[in-house]
Design a protein around this motif. Structure first.
Motif: not given
Length: 528
Positions: A104-110, A445-450
């Protein structure tokens, strides 16, 4: 159009199709109406053996729609994606994708358990190497075939209800151009008839969530073809800009020296070819855009109709838009008044919030100002300025979410235009996403704005909801204070009267209080 004509068209119409995972465009999948591809790691549909997901029936929203689309069963996008598939992968936990093979957006890994936050930055804050890398990634996407997706070149009926698949390859960048076209194109009604008052990505509540998903998917595809897991799309902060400051050869392409409608030969965007720009031609042929090249990118910024869009949007207009407390209102389309969505989209005046479709504000103003390929809705994503523009529009949406902190219920559950109710699946995305799933802060959702990470801005946005609530309840507080004062005064008077009565005796033996010293012992109080 008369009711008789509408009824007749229901018989001769030809539905149309959407964007599909390559693994689901074979005859068997189409006839079975099932898109549950195997996950390559374990070979099972939807990665079921690894507990990533399972193949399940699609649950469609039954909520009523608005009156804007008076047909039923005439467009393949209705109840997406049920015309083609009624079973797809339902992923578990943080797994996602048409075969549950991604996170899902905002997650990673195996096992998709690691949270990840990426930052979208101002394009003018990128270093030269970062900016050049972004431009190179755009060019790579334009020349790289999509490994996962293909587009349809015929309608569902032309495919003989799935027994004759009609699809073609497309490059990664044009895949997203085509999806934007497909979501916003007219409904083909047979003969030379079309229905224009329909759009699954604009002019209704889903405008902001739809483009949010669009950008997230676009970022994901760039990350996959480049191997750069940290890539994010930059944004162009166009507030108070006097001209198109990104329209230079250093950035998104300058003006051609002899033809003001074309891009400078010094920009590699000048060699790009557009697709899906000839909507009237497709309508007359009752056909879909098949992604055939249709000439170079057109752009002549600032030479637009000044009566419609006199200038680029101002900071004051953005701030007014952010002050609107209602996400949606009224008819929930381009006629909505005091709607944050409609004002940001640009159909309502950014100084009053009143609908005015003769003018183009905020988001729409940028499209009109660019005066070229970007100014026609269906093909607007051909111009790469589209992605950096929409990234900034999404940041304004994000500011509104942080300022007003709406519950999910604020997003309309029913009676929105077709495809825009909270539980409707967005057209034409597979895997499936509901509108309401992206009506939440970007950090989830795994992102932000500077520029939203700066402390002053964050503190300001933090205080605003409480100040707004105080402003809204202030009349009630004043009213309560007035009523409380009156009640206190009455009670005080009664208490004093009772005390006076207890101290007194019969009139025969109690002298009248006529001396001045006795008056001085009486205290009058008022809390009013």
């Amino acid at each position: 159009m008369s009711l008789f004509a509408m009824g007749f068209l229901l018989v001769i119409l030809q539905p149309s199709s959407g964007q599909f995972p390559r693994a689901c465009v074979n005859t068997q999948s189409l006839l079975r109406k099932e898109c549950c591809p195997p996950w390559d790691r374990d070979g099972s549909p939807c990665g079921e053996l690894s507990h990533r997901g399972s193949c399940q029936n699609i649950l469609l929203s039954q909520a009523p729609l608005g009156p804007q689309f008076p047909f039923s069963g005439v467009d393949d996008r209705e109840d997406w994606p049920s015309v083609f598939y009624n079973r797809t992968c339902k992923c578990e936990g943080n797994f996602m994708g048409f075969n549950c093979g991604e996170c899902k957006f905002g997650f990673s890994g195996h096992n998709c358990t690691e949270r990840r936050l990426r930052i979208r930055r101002n394009i003018f804050q990128l270093t030269t190497s970062e900016k050049d890398k972004f431009l190179a990634y755009l060019n790579l996407a334009k020349s790289t075939l999509s490994q996962d997706y293909v587009i349809a070149t015929g309608t569902y009926s032309q495919m003989n209800n799935g027994s004759k698949p009609m699809f073609r390859n497309i490059n990664v960048y044009d895949l997203f151009v085509w999806m934007h076209y497909y979501a916003s194109r007219d409904t083909l009604l047979g003969g030379s008839n079309v229905w224009r008052d329909i759009d699954f990505a604009h002019e209704a509540p889903g405008f902001l969530p739809w483009h949010r998903v669009f950008l997230l998917m676009w970022e994901r595809e760039i990350q996959k073809i480049t191997g750069d897991e940290n890539f994010t799309v930059p944004y162009w902060d166009w507030r108070d800009a006097e001209n198109c400051v990104v329209c230079t050869d250093e950035y998104m392409g300058g003006r051609h020296p002899t033809n003001p409608n074309l891009l400078s030969p010094a920009s590699f965007f000048s060699s790009w070819k557009v697709i899906c720009t000839r909507s009237e031609e497709y309508n007359s042929q009752q056909a879909l855009c098949n992604a055939t090249s249709e000439g170079p990118i057109l752009r002549n910024p600032g030479n637009n109709d000044k009566s419609r869009t006199p200038r680029l949007p101002s900071s004051a207009e953005v701030e007014f838009c952010l002050s609107l407390t209602h996400y949606e209102s009224g008819s929930m389309d381009k006629m909505a008044n005091y709607s944050f969505r409609n004002t940001l989209e640009g159909f309502a005046d950014p100084r009053t919030g009143i609908s005015n479709i003769s003018q183009s504000g905020l988001h729409n103003a940028l499209h009109i100002y660019m005066n070229g390929s970007m100014s026609q809705v269906q093909g607007s994503a051909n111009d790469p300025v589209f992605v950096i523009h929409h990234a900034f529009v999404d940041s304004i949406f994000e500011r509104w979410l942080r300022r007003h902190r709406p519950m999910l219920e604020v997003y309309p559950a029913a009676n929105a235009p077709i495809g825009h109710n909270r539980e409707n699946y967005m057209v034409p995305f597979i895997p499936l996403y509901r509108n309401g799933e992206f009506f939440k802060p970007s950090r989830e959702l795994g992102y932000d704005y500077e520029y939203l990470q700066e402390s002053a801005e964050s503190f300001h946005e933090f205080l605003i909801p409480y100040l707004e609530q105080a402003r809204q309840i202030w009349p009630w507080l004043v009213g309560a204070a007035v009523i409380g004062g009156i009640i206190t005064a009455l009670l005080t008077g009664l208490i004093l009267a009772c005390r006076k009565k207890r101290r007194g005796t019969s009139s025969e033996i109690q002298p009248l209080l006529t001396e001045s010293e006795d008056y001085n012992n009486i205290s009058y109080q008022s809390n009013f």
